[in-house]
Design an enzyme around this catalytic site. Structure first.
Site, PDB file in Angstrom:
ATOM      1  CB  CYS A 167       2.658   6.009   6.139  1.00  0.00           C
ATOM      2  SG  CYS A 167       1.796   6.665   7.587  1.00  0.00           S
ATOM      3  CG  HIS A 208       0.040   2.910   8.653  1.00  0.00           C
ATOM      4  ND1 HIS A 208       1.321   3.378   8.560  1.00  0.00           N
ATOM      5  CD2 HIS A 208      -0.061   1.920   7.732  1.00  0.00           C
ATOM      6  CE1 HIS A 208       1.967   2.697   7.627  1.00  0.00           C
ATOM      7  NE2 HIS A 208       1.149   1.819   7.111  1.00  0.00           N
TER       8      HIS A 208
END
Length: 829
Positions: free
Chosen positions: A315, A774
């Protein structure tokens, strides 16, 4: 049916074990073997191309450029029964990708052979080749599993651990933290040197912690501890080395525990291990996909609204690419390249051509061809799937996100040979962004293509004034990323309304610490404000108090701001959630412009021609990203022999309270660095064979590599740039140590005022560290006008999930406050 000529048939051979077989995806676009037309795999070199009948027909283009005419068309279809069985398997408890089912169990393949555009006769030779192509991906998947494994190894502290005389610890002494002000009975760590018991850090324990184990390490220097409750009869357990700040293996754990009367064979696991906690977090983590009203955010589709499938902790890369390709000039640069470079590329393997891969990303993200709702199979996990057991009228509607493009070939090329970006581990988005811009710059020089990174360049003006003679020194330094330190000011619990809540293990844990919001303007004022330092004035010829300030000499077209929110927690930098207030509509930097040498100012002698010392850009990015001033990062790298960011960081922590440093002329840590060569610096030193080999691998001769490394102080990145700027130099002439400055004397950016910006994108991060958690990206889809207003809205790119971030800018404001990287686009004057 046509027959493959014998001479061509005899030249074909199965892929070698080390040879890449691109049969999942076209190397020049994101069409895959799962599409209706499948994929044509070249049986000469195993390049994958979209077949005739597709929009671009890259397989035919490959055949025209190489003369490779024999291909196999591969179409892949899921076997639903096997996937249903996998869903019923127990959950994983290991930090690794679960071993893949054999492809023949997961999928069925439909293949057809072609010579040019004609179907060929099936022969044993072709059958063998096709079977080799189909089975090759299984070995690739196994290597990917290996790349994912979390490797925990011993360290010097666990191997050489020395214990005092044996002593038996009573069970009562192992019941709770030994600290007088702490009564935690879970997440307890036993010091393997002296047997002291302390609670762990909260982010590591999963059940609360006050860091008393780390406090004990700081006071005693005892670095190795084992987590009680994770010890098993086979001798496995969670062992942590605070000196390394990482999980380790103690090969003599049973012996070390026996010193305290603890028998490993009698232990029973009662708490989750750190790996299990991390796996659990990875499996359950999901960025909020609902608005302030609790409704699911609306998926969006179309050109410029394509998601990127997570390859596993990728990510950081996806959010960086989405932010870059939100910029119009970046879009034009690589969309044009997709149309002009791809047909004439001379690289026999487009997968190894950076220009091909960047233009492929541009087409994938911007064309809209892959931005379509994913139609799930019956066994797929559905986001927002209707619950059949829910009462009628209360079922949630199905929300079909995109499948997203898989940037696996891009990641493999960009991350190749890089110690961090080649792995499947989570990385720092800010570091990757800086690394990618450098990669683009080098590739553009090497391939003779337009370099778009100039839009990010600017220069900072450093002004230093002697407090006694009044002389000044000005110096400019080119940058592409502006790191700003965000002040950490805790909100007192009494005024914050903090309350005690029931935590894991039934203990009372204090509500999450809150911090005072900080305006970006304050961070910039701190960055540019004068500060007093100790300085060896060349005019006064002694140490004096001097004022040092840093301001903008020029401004970039696109400003990248890296917000460093860290505080030192007992030697270890920790990320903290300090809200940063940013005006998305306008950021005016005009008031932070430098003025250069002014009339009446006297310039200090001996500072004009000071050569620039060479520093590892990756190490510098890591240190400045953690909030260390640039001069301190450089001095730490010098003092530690440029052995990497971790060693330099430890040196900084050890010397943080020292008034001066004897390593370099008894200089203060903030004093400007000495000229290379003045104190034994390494410029001109004989380069190592490994360094020369790195340059040779890029296509240069050993003589060229040796000379370039000598000229640039042994810095491989600058050596490559030197070679590109001296193409006529074959390295045959002798090379004395050079004191010349870098060849490029052009100051990047523009000094024109006003310098007004609008926020175009920002990368947010959720998690305790930039190397875990994340990343997502928000992009403003409107075009800003001179007023800074513009029309549009925020779009959230969460891997393959692309949604409208509610209405207007207010919905994204909370994430904007905690963003990690901000991308500002300069407004037209």
């Amino acid at each position: 049916m046509a027959t493959v000529p014998a001479n061509i048939l005899n030249s074909l051979a199965p892929p070698r074990p080390s040879q890449l077989v691109h049969r999942e995806e076209c190397t020049q676009c994101f069409d895959t073997q799962d599409g209706p037309l499948g994929l044509d795999v070249c049986l000469h070199c195993f390049n994958g191309g979209c077949p005739a009948g597709s929009i671009h027909s890259h397989a035919a283009l490959h055949a025209r450029k190489t003369g490779h005419r024999v291909v196999v068309n591969v179409k892949r279809r899921k076997r639903l029964a096997a996937l249903e069985r996998r869903k019923r398997e127990p959950p994983i408890k290991k930090l690794a990708i679960r071993e893949e089912l054999p492809e023949e169990d997961k999928y069925e393949f439909v293949t057809s052979r072609r010579k040019g555009m004609l179907t060929t006769d099936e022969t044993p030779v072709l059958d063998t080749l096709v079977q080799a192509v189909l089975s090759s991906m299984s070995s690739a998947q196994k290597s990917e599993v290996k790349a994912w494994e979390e490797e925990i190894v011993p360290c010097a502290h666990t191997i050489d651990l020395v214990q005092p005389e044996p002593k038996k610890l009573e069970p009562a002494g192992l019941a709770k933290c030994a600290h007088s002000d702490c009564d935690l009975s879970s997440n307890l760590w036993l010091c393997l040197v002296c047997g002291s018991l302390g609670c762990g850090r909260q982010q590591y324990g999963g059940g609360g912690g006050n860091g008393h184990g780390l406090e004990h390490t700081k006071e005693t220097g005892h670095a190795v501890a084992v987590k009680l409750g994770t010890i098993e009869p086979d001798g496995s357990a969670d062992v942590y080395c605070y000196a390394c700040d990482d999980a380790r293996i103690d090969p003599n754990l049973a012996k070390h525990l026996a010193t305290f009367g603890i028998s490993v064979a009698e232990q029973k696991k009662t708490e989750k291990s750190m790996t299990e906690l991390q796996v659990e977090q990875n499996l359950t983590f999901d960025f909020a996909m609902t608005g302030a009203d609790g409704k699911e955010l609306e998926p969006v589709f179309g050109p410029g609204l394509t998601g990127m499938k997570n390859l596993g902790n990728s990510c950081y890369m996806a959010s960086s690419l989405q932010s870059l390709f939100a910029l119009p000039f970046f879009q034009d640069r690589y969309l044009t390249s997709f149309l002009t470079h791809t047909p004439i590329c001379t690289d026999p393997s487009p997968a190894t051509c950076f220009e091909c891969q960047m233009s492929k990303i541009a087409d994938g993200l911007l064309s809209g061809r892959y931005s379509v709702p994913h139609v799930p199979e019956p066994t797929d996990a559905l986001t927002g799937a209707a619950d059949p057991s829910a009462p009628a009228g209360e079922q949630k509607p199905l929300v079909h996100f995109q499948e997203g493009i898989k940037p696996s070939q891009f990641k493999a090329l960009v991350g190749k040979d890089h110690a961090e970006f080649s792995t499947m581990k989570q990385q720092d988005a800010g570091e990757f962004l800086a690394y990618l811009l450098e990669f683009i710059r080098r590739a553009s020089k090497q391939q003779g293509t337009e370099d778009p990174t100039g839009a990010f360049g600017f220069a900072m003006e450093e002004r230093l004034q002697c407090g006694e003679c009044g002389g000044v020194r000005y110096k400019t330094q080119a940058q592409e990323l502006l790191p700003v330190q965000v002040p950490v000011r805790k909100v007192p619990a009494a005024t914050d309304g903090a309350m005690e809540v029931e935590g894991e293990g039934g203990k009372k844990d204090e509500e999450k610490q809150k911090y005072e919001p900080v305006e970006l303007k304050e961070c910039l004022e701190t960055l540019t404000s004068p500060g007093e330092i100790e300085y060896h004035c060349p005019a006064c010829e002694k140490k004096v108090a001097a004022l040092k300030s840093t301001r903008f000499a020029t401004f970039p077209s696109v400003l990248l701001v890296n917000a460093a929110r860290f505080q030192l927690d007992n030697w270890v930098p920790r990320k903290v959630d300090v809200p940063l207030i940013v005006d998305a509509k306008e950021l005016d930097l005009s008031g932070f412009a430098g003025k250069g040498l002014q009339e009446g100012e006297t310039e200090l002698p001996g500072d004009k021609e000071v050569p620039e010392q060479s520093f590892d850009p990756e190490a510098m990015a890591q240190l400045t990203g953690m909030g260390f001033p640039e001069i301190r990062a450089k001095r730490a790298l010098l003092a530690t022999g440029s052995n990497g960011a971790e060693v330099a960081m430890n040196w900084l922590f050890e010397h943080m309270e020292d008034p001066a440093y004897s390593d370099w002329r008894d200089a203060d840590i903030d004093e400007p660095l000495p000229a290379p060569g003045a104190t034994g610096a390494s410029r001109g030193a004989e380069p190592s064979e490994d360094q020369i080999a790195m340059i040779v691998d890029m296509g240069f001769t050993p003589a060229q590599g040796r000379k370039a490394l000598r000229e640039t102080g042994g810095d491989p990145s600058r050596a490559v740039e030197w070679l590109f700027s001296h193409p006529e130099d074959d390295g045959s002439s002798s090379s004395a140590p050079s004191a010349a400055a870098p060849s490029s004397s052009t100051t990047p950016g523009s000094a024109a005022l006003p310098a007004r910006y609008r926020l175009k994108a920002f990368i947010s991060h959720k998690g305790p560290s930039v190397h875990s958690g994340h990343y997502v990206a928000h992009v403003w889809t409107g075009q800003a006008d001179p007023s800074g207003e513009g029309k549009g809205g925020w779009v959230l790119f969460n891997d393959e999930k692309v949604v409208r971030a509610d209405e207007g800018e207010q919905a994204a404001s909370k994430l904007m406050e905690l963003a990690y990287v901000y991308v500002f686009e300069r407004l037209r004057v």
